[in-house]
Design a protein around this motif. Structure first.
Motif, short mmCIF file in Angstrom:
data_model
loop_
_atom_site.label_atom_id
_atom_site.label_comp_id
_atom_site.label_asym_id
_atom_site.label_seq_id
_atom_site.Cartn_x
_atom_site.Cartn_y
_atom_site.Cartn_z
N GLU A 575 16.55 4.36 -1.85
CA GLU A 575 16.94 6.28 -1.42
C GLU A 575 18.90 5.24 -1.19
O GLU A 575 19.00 5.54 -0.82
CB GLU A 575 16.38 6.95 -0.30
N PRO A 576 18.59 5.36 -2.97
CA PRO A 576 20.65 5.44 -2.37
C PRO A 576 21.34 6.14 -1.62
O PRO A 576 21.16 7.43 -2.08
CB PRO A 576 21.34 5.04 -4.23
N ILE A 577 22.52 6.29 -1.13
CA ILE A 577 23.49 6.86 0.00
C ILE A 577 24.32 7.65 -0.76
O ILE A 577 25.40 6.37 -0.13
CB ILE A 577 22.93 7.31 0.87
N ALA A 578 25.28 8.37 -1.09
CA ALA A 578 26.51 8.55 -0.91
C ALA A 578 27.05 9.91 -0.94
O ALA A 578 26.60 10.46 -0.46
CB ALA A 578 27.57 8.79 -2.29
N GLN A 579 28.67 9.71 -0.18
CA GLN A 579 28.79 11.01 0.80
C GLN A 579 30.90 10.24 0.55
O GLN A 579 30.92 9.94 0.68
CB GLN A 579 28.92 10.48 2.09
N GLN A 630 18.87 3.25 1.85
CA GLN A 630 17.71 2.47 2.24
C GLN A 630 16.53 2.23 1.32
O GLN A 630 16.19 2.89 0.66
CB GLN A 630 17.85 3.14 3.78
N TYR A 631 15.79 1.58 1.71
CA TYR A 631 14.32 0.81 1.47
C TYR A 631 13.11 0.97 2.80
O TYR A 631 13.39 0.54 3.85
CB TYR A 631 14.91 -0.64 0.18
N SER A 632 12.44 1.88 2.06
CA SER A 632 11.22 1.06 3.14
C SER A 632 9.89 2.01 3.05
O SER A 632 10.04 1.78 1.18
CB SER A 632 11.15 2.98 4.13
N MET A 633 9.05 0.87 3.49
CA MET A 633 7.61 0.81 2.31
C MET A 633 6.91 1.19 4.13
O MET A 633 7.13 0.88 5.04
CB MET A 633 7.21 -0.84 2.68
N THR A 634 5.75 2.07 4.04
CA THR A 634 4.73 2.72 5.67
C THR A 634 3.60 2.62 4.29
O THR A 634 3.59 2.12 3.55
CB THR A 634 4.97 4.08 4.98
N PHE A 635 2.58 1.87 5.85
CA PHE A 635 1.38 1.78 5.52
C PHE A 635 0.31 2.47 5.96
O PHE A 635 0.92 3.36 7.05
CB PHE A 635 1.15 0.18 5.96
N VAL A 641 8.42 -1.16 7.34
CA VAL A 641 9.81 -1.72 6.55
C VAL A 641 10.92 -1.31 6.77
O VAL A 641 10.09 -0.06 5.46
CB VAL A 641 8.98 -2.81 5.56
N ASN A 642 11.78 -1.04 7.07
CA ASN A 642 12.81 -0.54 6.75
C ASN A 642 14.07 -1.63 6.75
O ASN A 642 14.09 -2.59 7.66
CB ASN A 642 12.80 0.77 7.54
N ALA A 643 14.83 -0.53 5.69
CA ALA A 643 15.69 -1.62 4.84
C ALA A 643 17.47 -0.83 4.98
O ALA A 643 16.90 0.19 4.30
CB ALA A 643 16.22 -2.71 4.23
N LEU A 644 18.57 -0.86 5.22
CA LEU A 644 19.30 -0.20 5.61
C LEU A 644 20.67 -1.54 4.95
O LEU A 644 21.21 -2.06 5.94
CB LEU A 644 19.80 1.20 6.04
N PHE A 645 21.43 -0.77 4.17
CA PHE A 645 23.10 -1.38 4.06
C PHE A 645 24.17 -0.71 3.37
O PHE A 645 23.51 0.09 2.86
CB PHE A 645 22.74 -2.75 3.03
N GLY A 646 25.65 -0.41 3.77
CA GLY A 646 26.35 -0.26 2.60
C GLY A 646 27.46 -0.22 3.92
O GLY A 646 27.83 -1.04 4.78
#
Length: 850
Positions: A575-579, A630-635, A641-646
C-alpha cells in the motif's frame, strides 16, 4: 391391616407431591405431616397453603401402617431452594424425620454442597445429624467432619473437623491439602454469620505449625463484618520494626471505618483511619494518616529529606458519583505534610503516579460520554515528590475543558457531500509561582544543593537566559487559552481500488498570558547561593503580557492504493500512501507560551498525522506532504508481518518545526528540515507466542539512525520474556547532550504447576557522572550500569499466594547516589488471613555517580 402401594416407573422418574410443610412460624407439625395426595379427614379444616416438598425417584413405597414413605433410586427432594439427593430416602411422617443414605448430597440455596454417608434431618432440613460429612461452600472452601449436628438451621456443630480453601490434589487425593485448620470443634452460627474454632491447629502440608485454643472468623457469606483484620509486618532502617493491626468497624450497611495503628520501634505509632460510604449514586472515602516521630534525625536533612520535622501525615479523599448513565463527577485529592512522607512510610495513595516521575496529582472532574461524544471538565494540582522538584514550579491547572463530538453527515441531506464531521475544543487556564528554566546542552543544577535546574549566567550583565542556551519549560505567571477545531473528511474508493480521502479543517485559538516578573527565589547552603528569577522570562517574549488570536484553516487529500495478492495461505498487501495538507503559516510561531506541546517524538505512529505537535499550544502550518508505504503479510494461522517506511516534506511556507519556541520542542526532532528524517517500522508475529518490532528514525542525509527501538516478546511453554533495546542520539538543543542507550529485560518461569521465578532489569549503557564541582551532569561514565534490578520467587494456587521480591534502584541525596535495596514478601491464605512486609537492606553509596 397393612396397605401398601408401589409405584415403579422402570426407567422414568416419577414426581410426587408428598407433603405440605411449614411456611410460617405458626404452622405446626400436624400440618407438616399431611400428605397432599391423602384425603382430608371429615370435620378437619383444609390445610394452609404452604411450601411443598417435591420428590423425584425411580420407586416410591408408602406404608400406611407405619406412616413411612420410602423413595429409592436417584432420589431428589426439593424444598425451599434446598436439594437432598441419595440412593435411598426414608420419610417418617409420624416423627417428621428424613433419613438419606447412599451417595447422599445436600445442596443449599447459596450453592454450598455437603456430601455424607447418612443424613438424619427434620423434614424442613433445618435440624438433625450428619455422618462423615464433607462440605464445599460457594466460595470453594471445604469443611470435613466425622459427625455434625444441625440445630434449627442456625447453628451447626462439627466434631473433630478440618477447614481449608485448598482443593485436593488430583493425582494424590490422599495427601493433605497445602494448608488446613484442624479443630476439636467448629461451630458455625448462621444468625451471627460467624465460625468459631476450639482447640485449633494450623497445618502446612500436613505438618502442625501453630496451635490456637480459640479462633473466630466471619463465615464465607459475609462481605463486611466488624473485627480485627490480618496483621501486617514491616522493617525499614529509618522506621525500625513495625506491626500493623487493622480493625474494621462495620457501622452500617452503607458506611464503615478502618482503623490501622502501626507500631514502629524507631518512630512510634503511625495512625491511620479510613472512612468509606456508599450512597445511591456513588461512593467516597476519606483517609487520614499521621505520626509524631520519635527520631526525626533518621531522615535526611531538608531539602534532601523531611529534616527535623516531628509531625508528619496526610489527608486523602476520593469520590465518584453518577448523575445518570452518561454523566459522572468526582475528585481525587491528597494533602500531606511533606513530599517525602508517602515514600518514607510506604503510604498507599491513589493520586500517586505509577511511572518513573514521582508526583501526586490531585484532581476534581465532571465527565460525560455519549455514543460519539465526550466532555471533560477538570482541575489539577500537581505536587512533585522527588528531591529535584521545586514545588513553586509545579502548575495549578484550573480549569481544563475538553469536548469532542463526531457526526456522520447524510449525503442526502448535505447536497451529496456526506462524510464525517469532528468537533474538538479545549479550554485551559494554568498558573505557577516560579518560572521553570532548564539549560540546554549539559544539565546545570543549583550550586546550593545540586537539585534544581538553572541556566548559565556567565555574564551577569547580560544573562544567558535566552534560547538556545536556556529553555523555559513553564512560565511563572498565568496563561489562558481557548481552542476549537472543526474537521470534515470523506472516503471514496474508485473503480480500480484507489482510496481517496479529502478533508478540510479550521482551527481557532484565543490566548493570553501574564508573566510574573517580580518574584525571585534563592537557594543558599553555606557560602553557595543560586537564584531563580522570574524577571529573566522577559528574554523569551516580546512583552510581559499579551492577548492574541489566530485562525488556521486547511484542506488536504489522503491517497492510498492497496495491492492485494494471495499466495497459498498467505495474503500480501502493498500500500503506497501519500498525503498533502495545504494551510497558511503558523501565526506568531514560537512567540507564545508552550505548556502542553513539549513532547514531540517523530516516528511511524505520527507520520501521517495532520498536526504532529502533541498539544494545543503549537499548531503545524505551511504546505506539507507526508509520503510512504507499507507492506503486510497475513497468515491463515493468525500470524503477520508488517513494514512501514516514509518521510514528511515541507512543500511551501514556513516550516513550524524549524521555528524554535521557549522550550525548543521541535529542535533536532527530525522535522526541522525541509525534507524530514526517514521513519520506519518492521513488525513480525508468526504466532501469539512470539513477536518482534523494530522501529527507528534515520538521518535524511546519510541514513544514520537517530532513534532505534527494538522490542521482542516470546513465550515458550512455561517461560515468558521480553527484551527492549533503545538508543537515542544526543539532542543538546533540548537538554540531552549525550547519547541515551539502554536495555530492559523481563522474564518469568512457571514450574511445578504453581511455582514461579521472575526477574527484571534496566541496564543503562550510557550513564553519566554528576560533577559536584560544576553542578552538572557532564561526564560519560564510560561503562554500562545497572539502574534497576528486580528478582522474585513465589507460589500461587487457588488457596495460597506467597512471594518474595528483591528490588534494587538508585536514589540521589546530598549530591550523592545511593543504591536502594528492598526485600518484600506477601502471604495470602484465601478466606483465612494475609500478611505482608518489607525490609530496607541498607543504602550503599555509588561512588561513580550517575
Amino acid at each position: 391391616m397393612e396397605v401398601k402401594s408401589r409405584i415403579a416407573m422402570f426407567g422414568q422418574v416419577a414426581t410426587v407431591l408428598l407433603a405440605t410443610l411449614l411456611a410460617t412460624a405458626s404452622v405446626g407439625t400436624a400440618h407438616a405431616a399431611q400428605v397432599a395426595s391423602a384425603p382430608a379427614q371429615a370435620g378437619t379444616a383444609a390445610p394452609q397453603k404452604t411450601d411443598r416438598l417435591v420428590v423425584q425417584a425411580n420407586q416410591l413405597v408408602y406404608n400406611r401402617d407405619t406412616n413411612v414413605v420410602t423413595a429409592e433410586g436417584n432420589v431428589q427432594l426439593y424444598y425451599q431452594g434446598r436439594t437432598l439427593e441419595a440412593d435411598k430416602v426414608i420419610y417418617n411422617r409420624a416423627t417428621s424425620r428424613v433419613y438419606a443414605e447412599g451417595n447422599a448430597k445436600l445442596t443449599e440455596a447459596d450453592g454450598s454442597v455437603t456430601h455424607a454417608t447418612r443424613f438424619d434431618l427434620t423434614d424442613d432440613f433445618r435440624s438433625g445429624f450428619i455422618d462423615s460429612l464433607s462440605t464445599l461452600t460457594a466460595d470453594k472452601t471445604t469443611i470435613t467432619a466425622p459427625r455434625a449436628e444441625r440445630n434449627e438451621g442456625e447453628t451447626t456443630v462439627l466434631d473433630k473437623s478440618t477447614y481449608t480453601a485448598c482443593a485436593p490434589c488430583k493425582e494424590h487425593p490422599e495427601r493433605p491439602p497445602l494448608w488446613q485448620v484442624k479443630a476439636v470443634k467448629i461451630i458455625h452460627k448462621s444468625d451471627e454469620q460467624m465460625i468459631y474454632y476450639e482447640d485449633a491447629t494450623f497445618e502446612l502440608a500436613g505438618v502442625p505449625l501453630a496451635y490456637f485454643p480459640y479462633l473466630s472468623s466471619p463465615d464465607p457469606s459475609v462481605t463486611k463484618k466488624s473485627g480485627v483484620l490480618a496483621p501486617r509486618f514491616l522493617y525499614n532502617e529509618r522506621l525500625g520494626f513495625g506491626t500493623s493491626i487493622p480493625y474494621f468497624w462495620n457501622l452500617a450497611p452503607d458506611y464503615d471505618v478502618t482503623l490501622t495503628p502501626t507500631i514502629l520501634t524507631r518512630q512510634g505509632v503511625l495512625g491511620q483511619a479510613e472512612f468509606r460510604q456508599r450512597l445511591s449514586t456513588g461512593t467516597y472515602n476519606i483517609r487520614a494518616t499521621g505520626i509524631y516521630q520519635l527520631d526525626p534525625s533518621a531522615f535526611a536533612a531538608s531539602p534532601y529529606g523531611s529534616g527535623q520535622r516531628d509531625l508528619r501525615g496526610s489527608i486523602e479523599t476520593k469520590g465518584q458519583f453518577y448523575i445518570n448513565p452518561e454523566w459522572k463527577y468526582g475528585w481525587d485529592i491528597a494533602v500531606f505534610s511533606d513530599k517525602y512522607f508517602f515514600q518514607d512510610y510506604k503510604v498507599r495513595d491513589d493520586t500517586l503516579t505509577a511511572d518513573y516521575i514521582r508526583e501526586s496529582i490531585s484532581t476534581v472532574y465532571l465527565t460525560g460520554k455519549g455514543d460519539r461524544s465526550f466532555f471533560d471538565l477538570r482541575g489539577y494540582y500537581i505536587q512533585g515528590l522527588s528531591s529535584f522538584d521545586f514545588e513553586k514550579q509545579q502548575p495549578l491547572v484550573l480549569p481544563t475543558v475538553d469536548y469532542n463530538r463526531t457526526v456522520a453527515v447524510d449525503p442526502a441531506r448535505s447536497l451529496g457531500i456526506g462524510g464525517e464531521v469532528n468537533i474538538d475544543a479545549n479550554i485551559t487556564a494554568l498558573s505557577r509561582d516560579a518560572a521553570y528554566y532548564e539549560s540546554t546542552g549539559t544539565r546545570l543544577l543549583d550550586k546550593a544543593y545540586g537539585l534544581y535546574d538553572v541556566c548559565p549566567t556567565a555574564n551577569p550583565a547580560k544573562p544567558n537566559f535566552t534560547p538556545p542556551t536556556c529553555l523555559l519549560r513553564g512560565i511563572g505567571g498565568s496563561t489562558e487559552r481557548a481552542s476549537a477545531q472543526i474537521t470534515w473528511q470523506r472516503k471514496f474508493i474508485d473503480p480500480i481500488g484507489e482510496v481517496w480521502t479529502p478533508f478540510a479543517f479550521a482551527r481557532f485559538d484565543v490566548e493570553g498570558y501574564n508573566l510574573n516578573t517580580s518574584d525571585t527565589f534563592s537557594f543558599t547552603n553555606g557560602s553557595s547561593t543560586s537564584v531563580i528569577a522570574n524577571t529573566n522570562q522577559s528574554n523569551f517574549f516580546s512583552s510581559n503580557n499579551s492577548l492574541f488570536a489566530r485562525a488556521m484553516p486547511g484542506i488536504g487529500l489522503d491517497w492510498r492504493y492497496p495491492f492485494v495478492a494471495q499466495t497459498g495461505s498467505v495474503t500480501h498487501t502493498l500500500e503506497p500512501i501519500a498525503q498533502v495538507i495545504v494551510r497558511p503559516n503558523e501565526t506568531d510561531a514560537g512567540q507564545r507560551p508552550n505548556e502542553d506541546a513539549q513532547s514531540l517524538f517523530f516516528d511511524d505512529t505520527n507520520l501521517f498525522e495532520w498536526n504532529k505537535f502533541s498539544g494545543y499550544d503549537r499548531v503545524e502550518g505551511g504546505v506539507r506532504a507526508n509520503v510512504g508505504g507499507q507492506y503486510s503479510m497475513t497468515f491463515q494461522q493468525g500470524g503477520y508481518v508488517n513494514a512501514l517506511f516514509g518521510e514528511s516534506v515541507q512543500l511551501a511556507g514556513t516550516n513550524s518545526y524549524g521555528v524554535s519556541d521557549i522550550s525548543q520542542v521541535s529542535s533536532q526532532s527530525g522535522l526541522e528540515t525541509t525534507n524530514s528524517d526517514y521513519v520506519g517500522r518492521f513488525a513480525l508475529a508468526p504466532n501469539s507466542n512470539l513477536s518482534f518490532i523494530a522501529k527507528g528514525r534515520f538521518n535524511q542525509q546519510d541514513f544514520t539512525p537517530e532513534t532505534i527501538d527494538l522490542i521482542g516478546r516470546f513465550s515458550i511453554m512455561d517461560f515468558s520474556s521480553s527484551v527492549q533495546f533503545s538508543r537515542y542520539e544526543a539532542q543538546p538543543l533540548v537538554g540531552y547532550p549525550f547519547t541515551r542507550e539502554g536495555v530492559l529485560l523481563t522474564g518469568r518461569y512457571n514450574f511445578l504447576d504453581h511455582y514461579f521465578v521472575s526477574a527484571n532489569t534496566t541496564l543503562d549503557l550510557k550513564p553519566y557522572k554528576y560533577n559536584t564541582t560544576t553542578g552538572a551532569y557532564d561526564t560519560p561514565l564510560g561503562r554500562p550500569k545497572l539502574s534497576v534490578l528486580g528478582l522474585g520467587v513465589g507460589y500461587n494456587d487457588e488457596c495460597t499466594t506467597f512471594s518474595v521480591n528483591y528490588s534494587q534502584s538508585y536514589t540521589t541525596a546530598s549530591n550523592t547516589e545511593y543504591d536502594d535495596k528492598t526485600l518484600t514478601f506477601t502471604l495470602t491464605l484465601r478466606t483465612l488471613a494475609s500478611a505482608s512486609g518489607s525490609s530496607a537492606l541498607g543504602n550503599s553509596v555509588v561512588e561513580d555517580g550517575h
